[in-house]
Design a protein around this motif. Structure first.
Motif, PDB file in Angstrom:
ATOM      1  N   SER A  88       0.832  -1.212   0.000  1.00  0.00           N
ATOM      2  CA  SER A  88       0.000   0.000   0.000  1.00  0.00           C
ATOM      3  C   SER A  88       0.863   1.257   0.000  1.00  0.00           C
ATOM      4  CB  SER A  88      -0.949  -0.005   1.196  1.00  0.00           C
ATOM      5  OG  SER A  88      -0.224   0.031   2.399  1.00  0.00           O
ATOM      6  N   ALA A  89       2.015   1.235   0.681  1.00  0.00           N
ATOM      7  CA  ALA A  89       2.925   2.384   0.630  1.00  0.00           C
ATOM      8  C   ALA A  89       3.487   2.571  -0.772  1.00  0.00           C
ATOM      9  CB  ALA A  89       4.050   2.200   1.636  1.00  0.00           C
ATOM     10  N   LEU A  90       3.784   1.479  -1.454  1.00  0.00           N
ATOM     11  CA  LEU A  90       4.292   1.558  -2.825  1.00  0.00           C
ATOM     12  C   LEU A  90       3.234   2.126  -3.765  1.00  0.00           C
ATOM     13  CD1 LEU A  90       6.641   0.804  -4.763  1.00  0.00           C
ATOM     14  CD2 LEU A  90       5.480  -1.367  -5.090  1.00  0.00           C
ATOM     15  N   SER A  92       0.604   4.038  -2.978  1.00  0.00           N
ATOM     16  CA  SER A  92       0.338   5.450  -2.685  1.00  0.00           C
ATOM     17  C   SER A  92       1.505   6.339  -3.103  1.00  0.00           C
ATOM     18  CB  SER A  92       0.013   5.643  -1.209  1.00  0.00           C
ATOM     19  OG  SER A  92       1.075   5.205  -0.405  1.00  0.00           O
ATOM     20  N   THR A  93       2.728   5.830  -3.052  1.00  0.00           N
ATOM     21  CA  THR A  93       3.873   6.596  -3.555  1.00  0.00           C
ATOM     22  C   THR A  93       3.772   6.786  -5.057  1.00  0.00           C
ATOM     23  OG1 THR A  93       5.276   5.777  -1.770  1.00  0.00           O
ATOM     24  CG2 THR A  93       6.387   6.657  -3.722  1.00  0.00           C
ATOM     25  N   CYS A  94       3.408   5.757  -5.775  1.00  0.00           N
ATOM     26  CA  CYS A  94       3.243   5.873  -7.235  1.00  0.00           C
ATOM     27  C   CYS A  94       2.142   6.865  -7.589  1.00  0.00           C
ATOM     28  CB  CYS A  94       2.941   4.511  -7.852  1.00  0.00           C
ATOM     29  SG  CYS A  94       4.313   3.371  -7.791  1.00  0.00           S
ATOM     30  N   GLY A  96       1.123   9.369  -5.740  1.00  0.00           N
ATOM     31  CA  GLY A  96       1.622  10.693  -5.382  1.00  0.00           C
ATOM     32  C   GLY A  96       2.613  11.229  -6.395  1.00  0.00           C
ATOM     33  N   VAL A  97       3.461  10.366  -6.939  1.00  0.00           N
ATOM     34  CA  VAL A  97       4.423  10.799  -7.963  1.00  0.00           C
ATOM     35  C   VAL A  97       3.688  11.232  -9.220  1.00  0.00           C
ATOM     36  CG1 VAL A  97       6.210   9.951  -9.531  1.00  0.00           C
ATOM     37  CG2 VAL A  97       6.397   9.529  -7.094  1.00  0.00           C
ATOM     38  N   SER A 101       3.829  15.075 -10.317  1.00  0.00           N
ATOM     39  CA  SER A 101       4.483  15.426 -11.578  1.00  0.00           C
ATOM     40  C   SER A 101       3.494  16.047 -12.556  1.00  0.00           C
ATOM     41  CB  SER A 101       5.153  14.199 -12.197  1.00  0.00           C
ATOM     42  OG  SER A 101       4.196  13.200 -12.477  1.00  0.00           O
TER      43      SER A 101
END
Length: 118
Positions: A88-90, A92-94, A96-97, A101
């Motif tokens: 889930s952290a991965l 949400s990081t994707c 967010g990126v 961007s």
């Protein structure tokens, strides 16, 4: 501005930070080494049902109503929880990126906006 080495020293100087990092590292190591530490599957019946905690050294946390070791189930459950948290952290990081961007790249704006029809 504080140098990077000073920030790390201040971060590690807090006792609660060190305790939390050691606890989390221990949980990760034990959950990753679960197949090496426990010879049975978490769902395998390993003993008599309802063994109380502390009465049998083979099952330090006891067994449930089906004879499954509670400690084994706890450690294997920690593996699943850590995998879900990492995934889930991965994700949400994707997300967010991508959002960050897209906000950083300006869209092509026309020099003159068309007049609105009346």
């Amino acid at each position: 501005m504080i140098a990077k080495s000073d920030r790390i020293k201040r971060f590690l100087a807090q006792r609660s930070t060190l305790v939390s990092m050691v606890f989390l590292a221990g949980c990760v190591i034990v959950s990753l080494a679960a197949p090496l530490l426990f010879e049975h599957d978490a769902f395998a019946m390993q003993g008599e049902p309802f063994i109380w905690p502390g009465t049998d050294m083979k099952h330090p946390l006891g067994t449930d109503m089906f004879g499954r070791d509670i400690l084994t189930g706890l450690v294997y459950g920690a593996r699943i929880s850590l995998a879900i948290g990492l995934f889930s952290a991965l994700i949400s990081t994707c997300i967010g990126v991508v959002i960050g961007s897209s906000a950083a790249v300006p869209l092509a704006m026309p020099k003159r906006l068309p007049a609105s029809p009346r």
